[in-house]
Scaffold this active site. Structure first.
Site, short mmCIF file in Angstrom:
data_model
loop_
_atom_site.label_atom_id
_atom_site.label_comp_id
_atom_site.label_asym_id
_atom_site.label_seq_id
_atom_site.Cartn_x
_atom_site.Cartn_y
_atom_site.Cartn_z
N TYR A 140 0.73 -1.22 0.00
CA TYR A 140 0.17 -0.18 0.09
C TYR A 140 0.96 1.24 -0.05
CZ TYR A 140 -3.97 2.78 1.56
OH TYR A 140 -4.96 3.61 1.64
N LYS A 168 -1.46 -1.43 -3.96
CA LYS A 168 -2.55 -0.63 -3.97
C LYS A 168 -2.05 0.98 -4.10
CE LYS A 168 -6.46 1.58 -1.41
NZ LYS A 168 -6.94 1.56 -0.26
#
Length: 304
Positions: A140, A168
């Site tokens: 992330y 992400k």
């Protein structure tokens, strides 16, 4: 069209809120009902306990209980990715092991925040967590919240790890994303709804969408149209959702606040946000509802 890597968790993932009762307790029944609704309406993956899921203010036990409840609700219909990131490597590794035992299909691991670790420390953190259990890992990258980027060279090295399968992407650096997409098999998921189509068009795998809490059919509408070669329909779906994307994610309020406010107004499980966040005021809710109706009317909601 540009070739793309496989989508290990599906294409259309929702960064699901964490429903709470009126008193602020974890609402597992509401979480199951919301998860079922999101999957029925078009999501093929759910990301739990991320930023939108209020991970800073939910306990380890609540995170584990949420994974168990949601995996039970969706069964084999959708992947469940558990947010386990923290700024403590040992704590993150333990959360990863707990998520695996609870039935998660994958892990979302954010860059360690606040302590500003250098690139070699970031890489070591991710490798340690990926080695802690057998689940695939989605990195992330959200420097606006963590203060630290996952550098391109770091990503290229991490791509060699067998369980680090994707990113992400909330870095707002499309060039950097393209450099990694072109040189690795990492699955890139747009973490910012305004980049659904842009990242997908250059080989992204899909998205982890905040707006999908309210419009679960939006990502699939964009991706299906693009895959069918109807780029104009994909463009229309993306642009139709722009007012709602702006209202939910580009306003002064965090997406957690706007998503819960809108879902509550629509009669879906949500409940209050936890402090230090405060609920949206009536004017904000009215604006969200107006943007929601505009998006639906313009075709930005897909099946919704």
């Amino acid at each position: 069209m540009t070739s793309r890597t496989a989508a290990p968790f599906g294409r259309a993932l929702c960064a699901m809120i964490t429903p709470c009762t009126d008193t602020g307790a974890l609402d597992l029944d509401g979480a199951q009902r919301l998860a079922d609704h999101l999957v029925f309406r078009g999501c093929d993956g759910l990301v739990l306990s991320g930023t939108t899921g209020e991970s800073p203010t939910t306990s380890d036990a609540e995170k584990t209980a949420l994974v168990r409840a949601v995996t039970e609700a969706v069964g084999a219909r959708a992947s469940v990715v558990a947010g386990v990131g923290s700024n403590d490597t040992r704590h993150t590794a333990e959360l990863a092991r707990q998520a695996e035992k609870a039935g998660a299909h994958g892990l979302l691991v954010v860059t360690p925040y606040y302590s500003l670790p250098p690139s070699e420390a970031v890489e070591a953190h991710f490798r340690t967590v990926a080695d802690a259990c057998g689940l695939p890992v989605l990195l992330y990258d959200i420097p606006g919240r963590t203060g630290t980027r996952i550098g391109t060279r770091t990503l290229l090295r991490l791509a060699e790890h067998p369980r680090i399968v994707g990113v992400k992407d909330c870095a707002y650096d499309l060039l950097g994303s393209q450099q990694v997409i072109s040189r690795t098999e990492l699955a890139y998921y747009a973490g910012c709804d305004e980049f659904l189509l842009a990242l997908y068009a250059v080989g992204g795998a899909g998205c982890v969408s905040t707006v999908a809490n309210a419009l679960p059919g939006l990502p699939r509408a964009v991706f299906d149209a693009y895959d069918a070669g109807d780029t104009e329909a994909a463009r229309r779906a993306q642009l139709a959702a722009t007012p709602l994307i702006a209202a939910m994610t580009a306003a002064d309020l965090p997406g957690t606040v706007t998503a819960k406010a809108l879902l509550g107004a629509l009669g879906l499980p949500a409940g209050p946000v936890r402090a230090p966040l405060l609920p949206a005021d009536r004017g904000t809710v009215d604006g969200l509802l107006a943007a929601y109706e505009e998006a639906r009317g313009g075709g930005g909601g897909g099946q919704d």
